[in-house]
Write a protein that holds these residues in place. Structure first.
Motif, short mmCIF file in Angstrom:
data_model
loop_
_atom_site.label_atom_id
_atom_site.label_comp_id
_atom_site.label_asym_id
_atom_site.label_seq_id
_atom_site.Cartn_x
_atom_site.Cartn_y
_atom_site.Cartn_z
N ILE A 309 33.43 -39.73 12.39
CA ILE A 309 34.71 -39.88 13.14
C ILE A 309 34.64 -41.05 13.76
CG2 ILE A 309 36.52 -39.10 14.37
CD1 ILE A 309 35.04 -36.02 14.09
N THR A 310 35.42 -42.09 13.46
CA THR A 310 35.41 -43.45 14.15
C THR A 310 36.84 -43.73 14.88
OG1 THR A 310 34.88 -45.65 13.69
CG2 THR A 310 36.26 -44.89 12.07
N CYS A 311 37.04 -44.97 15.23
CA CYS A 311 38.02 -45.27 16.09
C CYS A 311 39.05 -46.03 15.07
CB CYS A 311 37.47 -46.42 17.06
SG CYS A 311 36.23 -45.87 17.88
N ARG A 312 40.36 -45.76 15.52
CA ARG A 312 41.30 -46.33 14.59
C ARG A 312 41.41 -47.74 14.91
NH1 ARG A 312 47.59 -45.49 16.11
NH2 ARG A 312 46.71 -47.23 17.54
N PHE A 315 40.90 -50.76 20.82
CA PHE A 315 41.18 -50.02 22.05
C PHE A 315 40.87 -48.56 22.34
CE2 PHE A 315 44.86 -53.14 20.42
CZ PHE A 315 44.81 -54.07 21.65
N GLN A 316 40.50 -48.10 21.01
CA GLN A 316 39.92 -46.69 21.00
C GLN A 316 38.35 -46.68 21.33
OE1 GLN A 316 42.56 -44.67 21.00
NE2 GLN A 316 43.96 -46.33 20.14
N LEU A 317 37.87 -47.92 21.80
CA LEU A 317 36.48 -47.70 21.92
C LEU A 317 35.73 -46.64 22.56
CD1 LEU A 317 33.79 -49.39 20.96
CD2 LEU A 317 34.28 -50.90 23.08
N CYS A 318 36.21 -46.18 23.51
CA CYS A 318 35.79 -45.27 24.36
C CYS A 318 35.79 -44.03 23.75
CB CYS A 318 36.18 -45.24 25.94
SG CYS A 318 37.36 -44.12 26.27
N PRO A 364 41.54 -50.00 31.93
CA PRO A 364 41.32 -48.39 31.70
C PRO A 364 40.34 -48.32 30.58
CG PRO A 364 43.51 -49.43 31.33
CD PRO A 364 42.74 -50.60 31.45
N PRO A 365 39.61 -47.20 30.75
CA PRO A 365 38.87 -46.80 29.50
C PRO A 365 39.34 -47.08 28.12
CG PRO A 365 38.55 -45.08 31.36
CD PRO A 365 39.74 -46.06 31.65
N ARG A 366 40.78 -46.68 28.35
CA ARG A 366 41.46 -47.17 26.77
C ARG A 366 42.33 -48.29 27.14
NH1 ARG A 366 44.79 -44.75 23.01
NH2 ARG A 366 46.52 -44.86 24.51
N PRO A 367 41.97 -49.49 27.17
CA PRO A 367 42.48 -50.81 27.48
C PRO A 367 43.72 -50.72 26.60
CG PRO A 367 40.34 -51.50 26.71
CD PRO A 367 40.70 -49.90 26.52
N ASP A 368 44.99 -51.48 27.06
CA ASP A 368 46.14 -51.95 26.17
C ASP A 368 46.28 -53.23 25.58
OD1 ASP A 368 46.93 -52.95 28.42
OD2 ASP A 368 48.79 -51.64 28.64
N ARG A 369 45.22 -54.01 25.97
CA ARG A 369 45.25 -55.41 25.66
C ARG A 369 43.93 -55.85 25.84
NH1 ARG A 369 49.51 -57.31 30.24
NH2 ARG A 369 50.09 -55.17 29.94
N TYR A 370 43.66 -56.95 24.95
CA TYR A 370 42.39 -57.84 25.08
C TYR A 370 42.71 -59.33 24.47
CZ TYR A 370 41.13 -56.13 20.38
OH TYR A 370 40.91 -55.84 18.95
N THR A 417 40.30 -42.57 14.34
CA THR A 417 41.12 -41.83 14.92
C THR A 417 41.37 -42.16 16.48
OG1 THR A 417 42.15 -39.42 15.44
CG2 THR A 417 40.03 -39.98 15.72
N THR A 418 42.01 -41.46 17.42
CA THR A 418 42.38 -42.14 18.52
C THR A 418 42.48 -41.26 19.57
OG1 THR A 418 44.65 -41.22 18.49
CG2 THR A 418 44.59 -43.34 17.56
N ILE A 419 42.29 -41.57 20.96
CA ILE A 419 42.31 -41.02 22.11
C ILE A 419 43.04 -39.77 22.30
CG2 ILE A 419 42.32 -41.04 24.55
CD1 ILE A 419 39.81 -41.97 23.83
N GLU A 420 44.35 -40.15 21.83
CA GLU A 420 45.34 -38.90 21.75
C GLU A 420 45.06 -37.82 20.88
OE1 GLU A 420 46.04 -42.14 21.79
OE2 GLU A 420 47.51 -42.57 23.30
#
Ligand code: HT7
Ligand code: ZN
Length: 873
Positions: A309-312, A315-318, A364-370, A417-420
């Motif tokens: 299960i990986t990150c979408r 931003f979902q790195l955590c 934030p642990p799940r940032p919204d910009r970089y 997938t995502t944190i949500e």
């Protein structure tokens, strides 16, 4: 410069169905041919261009379904390749590029480390190997053929299972690897070289036999045995604790010397920084052994939390990192001592993450910009991310948490997938609403929790008020209240737990208060005496707690709390408060120092406590923790001095007893890295540290221990303590250590770390000379981090010198390193995040050094981003 926002996420118009790669490796260069089977998504409009990522690539040829593409059909630039009008059906795109891994000093993509070809693709390294949709939501099965000269590269590895190998003529041979599990490109790996190995097997719970191997430089095989043992224990633990079985026929690990990070979880082919593999008692310390065990476990656990299960998106790195750190911390707790592990992890959080969260680099642990994703592999994403998962487990209980995890694996296997989606599985599995809880992922900053209490004897009523407040962080001026699980207990005058008959005013379940508003006042009735509250047991939330407890209350907790974490924390709080007060001009009362000393000595004498725990109790607070307690206008030299003075005041009257204990604790059995012996050594070395800082007896003892040591733990502790206190013998011991172990790069790093910790004013001159020496390996991240990273992070008095010399030394070095390896330079510069904490003169000197670096050099995006954020903060 370009900022990427989470809100702009959109799937690609094309997906990748399968990837076939063909690497032809020679000393002269590497040719990469990639065949991608691509198809438009159902919603894609005909004629939509196919935009592939590329970084530093030069296209040699391009074809679709075997037919070369005309020049007008595609474009290339610095960021990649665009096929203007691809077929509106499934097709095969074939590209060819030539790489020169020999000149790749950034260590991203394909590069050479001590002659071995190896790769690092997370997060955006694959685009330095081939044109691709290099983002984590593009999953595909890979087939990889590697051809290379047999004499220089007898070992050829990639992800998955080996399905073919043989001769390829002209002294060349080949290997064909197939990874059946669709994966994002960041998990791609290739290794080719002349390596030794050790092998073993593991049989999974369903009876599958897995071949395990660790590859390394010839001659280092015996140093890999502890890593192999750790791997097998990790595999067994993940089955038992999370029901997760390994899924391929082979699991390979390769140790390399040049690596930007600790290790990498590539599917079936983990690549490790060799410092996290190699261990022998003479060259590795107990801390090194524990780290190897932890990181081997961490990378292995990624097979489910990260790979299957990986990150979408990044931003979902955590989603993968916070969760996997939680899993490795739990593994270490089960393998070693749970309270000792918890204290260790919280100490690390407070020393590294709290400063990040309270400074200009907070996110934030799940940032919204970089701007640069490499700058978001941070302690917030990793360590705070783990704390957030731990709070979930606390709130949902062990069974609820496991139900959620089971559903996560069942529902999202094979997905990006995502944190949500992660939070949703816990909502669905347990029927809990986690919408407010999700703020932990979306908001930066460490909440300050304040507790105040009162007791009314007449009505036998105890009242406890908890409030929370979080300071603004960059881009987030207003903070809504978090859901804060506060584990607690009430302790009666005789030291035993106290009950109550009823509680009103808020949510209390068993030993858990949930603080989810700005404040809560709880009224406990039927409380027979005034209790002392033990709050935030086990550090149940990543917050800064301040209470109205007196020093006497805290030392009472240090003696009587049934929660070992809070016993430790109470004593640390007393020491931190005294040191912070002294650093700002209020000398502690001698009665307070006496009481603290007594509590320390009582802890040392308590036969019910283990050595490792005692070692943590007697370790005096780190200078950064004291500086945070002061909060602003900090003079780091005053902090160092106050710390030293309190240690002297504590130790002075009991030095003889401490020395006797140090002698008593010597381990005479043959070295074993296990928790019991390591705990004994850590206590003994903790005592040596107290004696050296706090009495005249320590320096000679440290010198003697250095020479008599039969293992690296004791020898290095004696060296580091001598250097840190700059004893008379320190220069000679450093000299001896260097000649004794100079040929071993990982031990050389220890010498660099110890050298960087010296408090004397000549330290910068010495470090400059080390760095300027013609034979200093300035392209190796471990060497650079050992010298500069530990200076910046752990020698604040010299780094933040009033004359600015420390700052300028670091920025001048960073300017040079940035040209070679921007990731390393950027990470070193994060040390400047302490600027807002410092008194004005030092703060301005630090800013001036950063501004000069920014204005006088053409910098990478990595370092530019870090400097701009610090200067803006
Ligand atoms: N997931 C891995 C991250 C990593 C990395 C990131 C940036 C540059 C180089 C890197 N090497 C590995 C490591 C982990 O968390 O397990
Ligand atoms: Zn990880």
């Amino acid at each position: 410069e370009h900022t990427i926002f989470l809100k702009d996420y959109a799937p690609t118009p094309y997906s990748v169905v399968a990837v076939d790669m063909d690497f032809k490796i020679t000393e002269a260069g590497t040719r990469v041919r990639t065949q991608m089977t691509i198809e438009p998504r159902p919603e894609t409009e005909p004629g939509t261009p196919l935009v592939l990522d590329g970084d530093g690539l030069t296209l040699q040829s391009i074809a679709i379904d075997g037919a070369p593409l005309m020049m007008v059909a595609y474009t290339t630039d610095d960021d990649g390749l665009t096929v203007v009008e691809p077929p509106f059906r499934r097709f095969v795109l074939e590209t060819e590029v030539n790489l020169t891994p020999e000149t790749n000093t950034k260590l991203m993509g394909l590069y050479r480390s001590s002659g071995t070809w190896c790769t690092q693709c997370e997060p955006e390294g694959f685009r330095r190997i081939t044109y691709y949709l290099d983002r984590p939501d593009i999953l595909a099965p890979f087939k990889v053929r590697i051809t290379a000269p047999r004499d220089i590269a007898p070992v050829l590895l990639s992800n998955g299972n080996l399905i073919d190998k043989g001769e390829a003529g002209d002294g060349m041979h080949f290997a064909l690897w197939e990874d059946p599990f669709p994966k994002p490109a960041y998990l791609f790996a290739l290794v080719a070289g002349d390596l030794g190995s050790i092998t073993d097997t593991f049989t999974t719970s369903s009876g599958r036999k897995v071949d395990l191997a660790i590859y390394c430089t010839h001659g280092k095989e015996a140093e890999c045995l502890y890593a192999m043992d750790s791997l097998k224990r990790s595999m067994a633990w993940d089955e038992k604790r999370f029901g997760r079985e390994y899924d391929l026929d082979v699991f390979n690990i390769v140790a390399v010397s040049d690596f930007n990070f600790g290790a990498m979880e590539n599917k079936g082919l983990n690549i490790f920084n060799d410092k996290l593999v190699f261990a022998l008692p003479e060259t590795a310390s107990d801390a090194n052994y524990a780290n190897i065990e932890r990181v081997i476990a961490h990378e292995y656990f990624h097979n489910w939390t990260g790979n299957r299960i990986t990150c979408r998106d990044w931003f979902q790195l955590c989603l993968k990192e916070g969760l996997t750190v939680y899993r490795d911390q739990e593994f270490s707790s089960d393998e070693r001592s749970r309270p000792v592990q918890r204290i260790h992890d919280v100490e690390n959080l407070r020393i590294t993450q709290f400063p990040e969260d309270g400074g200009p680099l907070a996110h934030p642990p799940r940032p919204d910009r970089y701007r640069e994703i490499n700058n978001f592999y941070t302690t917030t994403v990793y360590q705070k991310g783990s704390e957030v998962v731990r709070m979930l487990a606390t709130l949902l209980g062990e069974a609820g948490f496991r139900k959620g995890m089971d559903l996560y694996f069942e529902r999202h296997d094979g997905e990006a997938t995502t944190i949500e989606a992660f939070l949703k599985v816990f909502e669905d599995a347990t029927g809990t609403d986690l919408s407010q809880f999700s703020r932990w992922y979306l908001n930066a900053g460490t909440p300050a929790v304040t507790a105040s209490d009162s007791y009314d004897a007449a009505s036998q009523t105890y009242t406890l008020t908890l409030t929370q407040k979080t300071a603004p962080t960059p881009n987030q001026p207003d903070k809504p209240p978090f859901v804060i699980p506060v584990k607690f207990g009430l302790i009666g005058p005789n030291g035993s737990p106290m009950g109550w008959t009823a509680v009103a005013g808020g949510t209390v379940k068993d030993d858990l208060i949930v603080l989810d508003g700005d404040s809560v006042t709880l009224t406990f009735t039927g409380v027979a005496n005034r209790p002392v509250p033990s709050l935030l047991r086990g550090f149940s939330a990543p917050v800064k707690l301040s209470t109205n407890l007196t020093q006497q209350d805290l030392l009472f907790l240090a003696r009587h709390d049934s929660d070992p974490f809070n016993r430790w924390d109470a004593l640390q709080t007393v020491a931190t408060q005294l040191m912070a007060a002294a650093a700002t001009g209020s000398q502690p009362a001698s009665a307070d120092v006496d009481a603290l000393r007594q509590a320390i000595m009582d802890t040392l004498g308590d036969p019910a406590l283990d050595h490792a725990f005692k070692a943590q109790v007697i370790a005096m607070p780190d200078e950064t923790v004291i500086a945070r307690q002061i909060g602003r206008d900090v003079d780091p030299s005053a902090v160092a001095e106050a710390r030293h003075a309190l240690i002297r005041a504590i130790v002075g009257p009991v030095a003889e007893r401490v020395e006797a204990l140090h002698a008593e604790l010597q381990v005479i059995e043959p070295y074993s890295p296990g928790a019991a012996q390591a705990g004994r050594r850590s206590l003994r070395n903790g005592l040596l540290s107290l004696l050296t800082a706090g009495s005249d007896r320590g320096a000679a003892l440290a010198e003697a221990q250095y020479h008599a040591a039969s293992n690296m733990t004791d020898r290095y502790a004696a060296l580091a303590i001598s250097a840190h206190n700059w004893t008379k013998a320190a220069p000679a011991l450093l000299g001896d250590f260097r000649t004794r172990f100079g040929g071993d790069p990982l031990v050389f790093d220890k010498w660099l770390v110890a050298s960087s910790q010296a408090p004397d004013d000549a330290v910068i001159e010495r470090l400059r000379a080390i760095l300027a020496a013609p034979d200093f390996p300035r392209t190796n991240p471990n060497r650079l981090r050992a010298l500069l990273g530990s200076f910046v992070m752990s020698n604040p008095a010299q780094f933040a010198r009033a004359d600015g010399l420390g700052f300028r030394f670091v920025t001048e070095a960073a300017a040079e390193i940035d040209k070679v390896n921007p990731q390393v330079a950027a990470r070193v510069l994060t040390g400047f995040r302490i600027l807002p904490l410092l008194e004005a003169g030092r703060r301005e000197a630090g800013r001036a050094a950063l501004e000069a670096l920014r204005n006088q050099h053409t910098l990478s995006r990595n370092t530019g981003d870090i400097i701009d954020r610090i200067l803006a903060g």
